[in-house]
Design a protein around this motif. Structure first.
Motif, PDB file in Angstrom:
ATOM      1  N   VAL A 297      25.648  43.204 -24.858  1.00 28.80           N
ATOM      2  CA  VAL A 297      25.187  42.163 -23.943  1.00 28.80           C
ATOM      3  C   VAL A 297      25.690  42.455 -22.525  1.00 28.80           C
ATOM      4  O   VAL A 297      24.937  42.349 -21.554  1.00 28.80           O
ATOM      5  CB  VAL A 297      25.665  40.778 -24.410  1.00 28.80           C
ATOM      6  N   VAL A 298      26.965  42.809 -22.412  1.00 25.80           N
ATOM      7  CA  VAL A 298      27.554  43.072 -21.091  1.00 25.80           C
ATOM      8  C   VAL A 298      26.865  44.259 -20.426  1.00 25.80           C
ATOM      9  O   VAL A 298      26.536  44.212 -19.227  1.00 25.80           O
ATOM     10  CB  VAL A 298      29.068  43.320 -21.224  1.00 25.80           C
ATOM     11  N   ILE A 299      26.640  45.339 -21.190  1.00 25.62           N
ATOM     12  CA  ILE A 299      25.973  46.512 -20.623  1.00 25.62           C
ATOM     13  C   ILE A 299      24.597  46.135 -20.084  1.00 25.62           C
ATOM     14  O   ILE A 299      24.219  46.507 -18.964  1.00 25.62           O
ATOM     15  CB  ILE A 299      25.845  47.628 -21.681  1.00 25.62           C
ATOM     16  N   PHE A 300      23.868  45.367 -20.873  1.00 23.96           N
ATOM     17  CA  PHE A 300      22.517  44.981 -20.455  1.00 23.96           C
ATOM     18  C   PHE A 300      22.552  44.093 -19.215  1.00 23.96           C
ATOM     19  O   PHE A 300      21.815  44.328 -18.253  1.00 23.96           O
ATOM     20  CB  PHE A 300      21.810  44.262 -21.607  1.00 23.96           C
ATOM     21  N   VAL A 301      23.405  43.066 -19.229  1.00 23.22           N
ATOM     22  CA  VAL A 301      23.462  42.119 -18.115  1.00 23.22           C
ATOM     23  C   VAL A 301      23.912  42.824 -16.834  1.00 23.22           C
ATOM     24  O   VAL A 301      23.331  42.624 -15.758  1.00 23.22           O
ATOM     25  CB  VAL A 301      24.400  40.944 -18.444  1.00 23.22           C
ATOM     26  N   VAL A 302      24.944  43.658 -16.938  1.00 26.14           N
ATOM     27  CA  VAL A 302      25.428  44.383 -15.756  1.00 26.14           C
ATOM     28  C   VAL A 302      24.333  45.302 -15.207  1.00 26.14           C
ATOM     29  O   VAL A 302      24.130  45.409 -13.989  1.00 26.14           O
ATOM     30  CB  VAL A 302      26.701  45.187 -16.096  1.00 26.14           C
ATOM     31  N   ALA A 303      23.608  45.970 -16.121  1.00 22.40           N
ATOM     32  CA  ALA A 303      22.534  46.869 -15.686  1.00 22.40           C
ATOM     33  C   ALA A 303      21.429  46.099 -14.968  1.00 22.40           C
ATOM     34  O   ALA A 303      20.909  46.553 -13.941  1.00 22.40           O
ATOM     35  CB  ALA A 303      21.956  47.618 -16.888  1.00 22.40           C
ATOM     36  N   ILE A 304      21.074  44.920 -15.486  1.00 22.82           N
ATOM     37  CA  ILE A 304      20.025  44.119 -14.846  1.00 22.82           C
ATOM     38  C   ILE A 304      20.497  43.601 -13.491  1.00 22.82           C
ATOM     39  O   ILE A 304      19.738  43.607 -12.508  1.00 22.82           O
ATOM     40  CB  ILE A 304      19.598  42.955 -15.755  1.00 22.82           C
ATOM     41  N   LEU A 305      21.757  43.156 -13.417  1.00 19.39           N
ATOM     42  CA  LEU A 305      22.292  42.698 -12.133  1.00 19.39           C
ATOM     43  C   LEU A 305      22.311  43.835 -11.121  1.00 19.39           C
ATOM     44  O   LEU A 305      22.001  43.639  -9.934  1.00 19.39           O
ATOM     45  CB  LEU A 305      23.691  42.119 -12.314  1.00 19.39           C
ATOM     46  N   ALA A 306      22.691  45.029 -11.578  1.00 20.39           N
ATOM     47  CA  ALA A 306      22.677  46.189 -10.680  1.00 20.39           C
ATOM     48  C   ALA A 306      21.250  46.484 -10.216  1.00 20.39           C
ATOM     49  O   ALA A 306      21.026  46.823  -9.049  1.00 20.39           O
ATOM     50  CB  ALA A 306      23.268  47.404 -11.391  1.00 20.39           C
ATOM     51  N   SER A 307      20.297  46.334 -11.132  1.00 21.72           N
ATOM     52  CA  SER A 307      18.894  46.561 -10.763  1.00 21.72           C
ATOM     53  C   SER A 307      18.436  45.555  -9.719  1.00 21.72           C
ATOM     54  O   SER A 307      17.707  45.906  -8.782  1.00 21.72           O
ATOM     55  CB  SER A 307      18.006  46.459 -12.014  1.00 21.72           C
ATOM     56  N   ILE A 308      18.864  44.288  -9.889  1.00 24.00           N
ATOM     57  CA  ILE A 308      18.514  43.262  -8.908  1.00 24.00           C
ATOM     58  C   ILE A 308      19.094  43.620  -7.543  1.00 24.00           C
ATOM     59  O   ILE A 308      18.425  43.520  -6.508  1.00 24.00           O
ATOM     60  CB  ILE A 308      19.021  41.882  -9.367  1.00 24.00           C
ATOM     61  N   GLY A 309      20.381  44.032  -7.551  1.00 25.83           N
ATOM     62  CA  GLY A 309      21.017  44.401  -6.299  1.00 25.83           C
ATOM     63  C   GLY A 309      20.313  45.560  -5.616  1.00 25.83           C
ATOM     64  O   GLY A 309      20.104  45.554  -4.393  1.00 25.83           O
ATOM     65  N   LEU A 310      19.912  46.567  -6.400  1.00 25.66           N
ATOM     66  CA  LEU A 310      19.212  47.720  -5.833  1.00 25.66           C
ATOM     67  C   LEU A 310      17.819  47.321  -5.343  1.00 25.66           C
ATOM     68  O   LEU A 310      17.346  47.844  -4.324  1.00 25.66           O
ATOM     69  CB  LEU A 310      19.117  48.832  -6.877  1.00 25.66           C
ATOM     70  N   HIS A 311      17.170  46.415  -6.074  1.00 22.24           N
ATOM     71  CA  HIS A 311      15.873  45.905  -5.629  1.00 22.24           C
ATOM     72  C   HIS A 311      15.986  45.291  -4.234  1.00 22.24           C
ATOM     73  O   HIS A 311      15.166  45.581  -3.344  1.00 22.24           O
ATOM     74  CB  HIS A 311      15.370  44.854  -6.635  1.00 22.24           C
ATOM     75  N   GLU A 312      16.994  44.446  -4.053  1.00 21.61           N
ATOM     76  CA  GLU A 312      17.155  43.790  -2.751  1.00 21.61           C
ATOM     77  C   GLU A 312      17.550  44.782  -1.666  1.00 21.61           C
ATOM     78  O   GLU A 312      17.163  44.623  -0.507  1.00 21.61           O
ATOM     79  CB  GLU A 312      18.183  42.658  -2.854  1.00 21.61           C
ATOM     80  N   LEU A 313      18.318  45.816  -2.031  1.00 17.76           N
ATOM     81  CA  LEU A 313      18.607  46.877  -1.059  1.00 17.76           C
ATOM     82  C   LEU A 313      17.318  47.577  -0.632  1.00 17.76           C
ATOM     83  O   LEU A 313      17.181  48.010   0.514  1.00 17.76           O
ATOM     84  CB  LEU A 313      19.578  47.895  -1.651  1.00 17.76           C
ATOM     85  N   GLY A 314      16.382  47.692  -1.577  1.00 17.06           N
ATOM     86  CA  GLY A 314      15.090  48.298  -1.250  1.00 17.06           C
ATOM     87  C   GLY A 314      14.344  47.534  -0.180  1.00 17.06           C
ATOM     88  O   GLY A 314      13.507  48.106   0.531  1.00 17.06           O
ATOM     89  N   HIS A 315      14.609  46.226  -0.076  1.00 20.19           N
ATOM     90  CA  HIS A 315      14.036  45.427   1.011  1.00 20.19           C
ATOM     91  C   HIS A 315      14.903  45.513   2.268  1.00 20.19           C
ATOM     92  O   HIS A 315      14.400  45.688   3.382  1.00 20.19           O
ATOM     93  CB  HIS A 315      13.941  43.951   0.603  1.00 20.19           C
ATOM     94  N   MET A 316      16.217  45.357   2.085  1.00 19.03           N
ATOM     95  CA  MET A 316      17.111  45.206   3.226  1.00 19.03           C
ATOM     96  C   MET A 316      17.237  46.483   4.059  1.00 19.03           C
ATOM     97  O   MET A 316      17.201  46.422   5.302  1.00 19.03           O
ATOM     98  CB  MET A 316      18.504  44.777   2.748  1.00 19.03           C
ATOM     99  N   ILE A 317      17.372  47.620   3.405  1.00 18.27           N
ATOM    100  CA  ILE A 317      17.614  48.861   4.153  1.00 18.27           C
ATOM    101  C   ILE A 317      16.463  49.177   5.104  1.00 18.27           C
ATOM    102  O   ILE A 317      16.687  49.419   6.302  1.00 18.27           O
ATOM    103  CB  ILE A 317      17.904  50.026   3.188  1.00 18.27           C
ATOM    104  N   PRO A 318      15.200  49.200   4.637  1.00 19.94           N
ATOM    105  CA  PRO A 318      14.129  49.474   5.613  1.00 19.94           C
ATOM    106  C   PRO A 318      13.967  48.368   6.647  1.00 19.94           C
ATOM    107  O   PRO A 318      13.604  48.641   7.794  1.00 19.94           O
ATOM    108  CB  PRO A 318      12.877  49.615   4.740  1.00 19.94           C
TER     109      PRO A 318
END
Length: 453
Positions: free
Chosen positions: A10-31
Motif C-alpha cells: 500500500v505504501v509503495i503504491f501511495v508514495v508512487a502515486i503521490l510522486a506522480s502527482i508531484g511530477l504532473h504539477e511540475l510538468g505545468h509549473m516548469i514551463p
C-alpha cells in the motif's frame, strides 16, 4: 509478516502515486515559469494545508487529502470582454490596477464574475506581462499539456522496464490439435459461469460424448482438426446439429457422438456481443507465453492501451453506475471495472502479501499497476473539457485557430478566448468527477476487487 507486506504494498503504491502527482504539477509549473508566468502555489493534495514553505513567489506545500494536486498560475482568466465591466484604478506608485466588478445578472453570470474577480485579486501591479491568458497560444498548450504528458512518460518508462526485463505474459493454446484441459459437466448460461451445476442443468455435449481431460481432438464431423481456432469455429457453426468427434486417448483413436447446444456466447475474444452459437463444453490446454520488447514494442502496446482507455472513458459513467449497483447489492461488481486509488492500494497490498506469488511477479504487477494509473490519468486529462487540462488546451488551440483565420482574411484580431465563459461546463464536469470518485472509493471499501475475483 503478511500484514507488514500488505502495508508495504500500500505504501509503495501511495508514495508512487503521490510522486506522480508531484511530477504532473511540475510538468505545468516548469514551463509556466520558463515562459515568464507567475506561479503562486504548488500543492500536492486538496483541503487543509498540512505543510507549506514559501520559496520566492511560490508557496510549496502538502494538503490533507492526497487525491490530486494543483499549481496556481496567475491570470488564467482574462478580466472580461467589456471594459465597462472592469474598474481601473491607480495605486500609490502610479501603476494602473484592474479590478473586476461583480455582476448579479443570473446564477451562471454571477459564478463567472466571482471566479474572474477571485482570479484578479492575485494580480499585482507588475504582473501585467506575466498573465497566463496573455501568453502565445502555443505556450499555453505546452504549459497545460506538460502535466498529463509527464504521466504518460512515467507510464512509458515503467512499461518499458517491465516489458524489456520481465516481459508480458499471456496464456495461449498449445499449437496443433487441441488437447482438452477441462470438460463442462453441464450447460450454464454465459452470464452465470462460475456457479456449480445443479440437477436442473442439462448435461454438456462434451460430457455426453465421453470426452475427458487429456484427450486430443483430431476431427469434428469428418473434418480434420489442426488447431483450436478451427475447432471453435466448427463448433459454433454447428448450432444444435449432430456432432461426431474423433479424439486420441492414450494413443488410441476413439469416436464420440453428441449434439451441440445453441448458447449465447461472446462473438470473439475482442467482441463481447453475445450471439447464439453452437456449444460443446471443452477448454483447451494453454501455456504461458512470455513476450519481451524494447521502446518500439512498448509504444505499440501503449497504442493499443490508448484505444482501450478511450473506449473505457466513453463508458465510464455507466461503469461507475454498475459499481453503485454493486454497492447496494443489486449486482456483482465487474472484476474488469474501474477502481479508485483506494482500490489500487488494496490490490497492491494483497499482491505483496500473497504468499504464493513469486517476488518477480509481485514487482512486475506493482510497476504495471502504477504505470496503468499514470497512463489513465494522462489520457483522462487530455479530454477537452474544463476543468481538465484538455479543456485549457482546446481553448488555446481554438484561440490560435480563429486568430489564424482572422489574419488570412485580413480582419481584426478577435482577441483572447475567454475560458471563464466555459466555467458552467467546468462546474458540471467537476461535480460529475467528484460523484464518480466518491462512488468508486465507497465501492473499493464496501465491495472491493480482489486478486481472487
Amino acid at each position: 509478516m503478511t500484514a507488514l507486506l500488505y502495508l508495504l504494498g500500500v505504501v509503495i503504491f501511495v508514495v508512487a502515486i503521490l510522486a506522480s502527482i508531484g511530477l504532473h504539477e511540475l510538468g505545468h509549473m516548469i514551463p509556466a515559469k520558463k515562459f515568464g508566468g507567475k506561479v503562486t502555489q504548488y500543492m500536492i493534495g486538496f483541503g487543509p494545508t498540512v505543510w507549506s514553505k514559501q520559496v520566492g513567489e511560490t508557496e510549496y506545500g502538502l494538503k490533507a487529502i492526497p487525491l490530486g494536486g494543483y499549481v496556481k498560475i496567475v491570470g488564467m482568466l482574462p478580466p472580461g470582454a467589456s471594459a465597462a465591466a472592469d474598474e481601473v484604478t491607480v495605486d500609490e506608485h502610479g501603476n494602473q490596477v484592474t479590478r473586476v466588478r461583480k455582476s448579479n445578472t443570473g446564477m451562471f453570470t454571477q459564478l463567472i464574475s466571482d471566479a474572474r474577480a477571485a482570479e484578479w485579486e492575485l494580480v499585482g501591479p507588475d504582473d501585467g506581462d506575466r498573465l497566463f491568458y496573455k501568453m502565445p497560444s502555443w505556450k499555453k498548450v505546452v504549459v497545460m499539456a506538460g502535466g498529463p504528458t509527464v504521466n504518460i512518460l512515467i507510464a512509458f518508462f515503467l512499461f518499458w522496464l517491465v516489458f524489456s526485463t520481465y516481459g508480458q505474459k499471456s496464456l495461449e493454446v498449445q499449437p496443433g490439435a487441441p488437447v482438452v484441459d477441462s470438460v463442462s459437466e453441464c450447460v450454464i448460461a454465459y452470464e452465470d459461469e462460475g456457479r456449480e451445476c445443479t440437477p436442473d442443468d442439462p448435461a454438456a455435449p462434451a460430457a455426453e460424448a465421453g470426452l475427458r481431460p487429456g484427450d486430443t481432438i483430431t476431427s469434428f464431423n469428418g473434418t480434420e482438426v489442426t488447431g483450436w481456432d478451427q475447432l471453435r469455429e466448427l463448433i459454433r457453426g454447428n448450432a444444435d446439429g449432430d456432432a461426431v468427434i474423433g479424439y486420441l486417448r492414450d494413443g488410441e483413436q476413439r469416436t464420440g457422438t453428441t449434439s451441440t447446444t445453441v448458447e449465447a456466447r461472446p462473438a470473439s475474444e475482442t467482441d463481447t456481443t453475445l450471439r447464439e452459437v453452437g456449444f460443446l463444453g471443452v477448454t483447451p490446454v494453454t501455456e504461458v507465453v512470455t513476450e519481451t520488447g524494447g521502446p518500439l514494442y512498448t509504444l505499440d502496446q501503449m497504442g493499443t492501451m490508448t484505444v482501450d482507455t478511450v473506449q473505457a472513458l466513453a463508458t465510464l459513467p455507466a461503469k461507475v453506475w454498475d459499481v453503485g449497483q454493486a454497492i447496494v447489492g443489486l449486482e456483482e461488481r465487474d472484476p474488469n471495472g474501474p477502481v479508485s486509488i483506494v482500490g489500487g492500494g488494496r490490490l497492491a497490498g494483497e499482491t505483496t502479501a500473497h504468499e504464493q506469488i513469486p517476488t518477480a511477479d509481485k514487482g512486475a504487477f506493482l510497476l504495471t499497476l502504477i504505470a496503468g494509473f499514470n497512463f489513465f490519468i494522462g489520457v483522462f486529462n487530455f479530454v477537452p473539457l474544463l476543468p481538465l487540462d484538455g479543456g485549457h488546451i482546446a481553448s488555446a488551440m481554438w484561440e490560435a485557430l480563429r486568430r489564424g483565420f482572422a489574419r488570412l482574411r485580413g480582419g481584426p484580431d478577435p482577441g483572447y478566448v475567454d475560458a471563464a465563459k466555459l466555467l458552467p461546463v467546468a462546474y458540471v464536469v467537476a461535480s460529475a468527477m467528484l460523484v464518480m470518485g466518491v462512488v468508486l472509493i465507497i465501492g473499493d471499501l464496501v465491495v472491493p476487487l480482489r486478486l481472487t475475483s
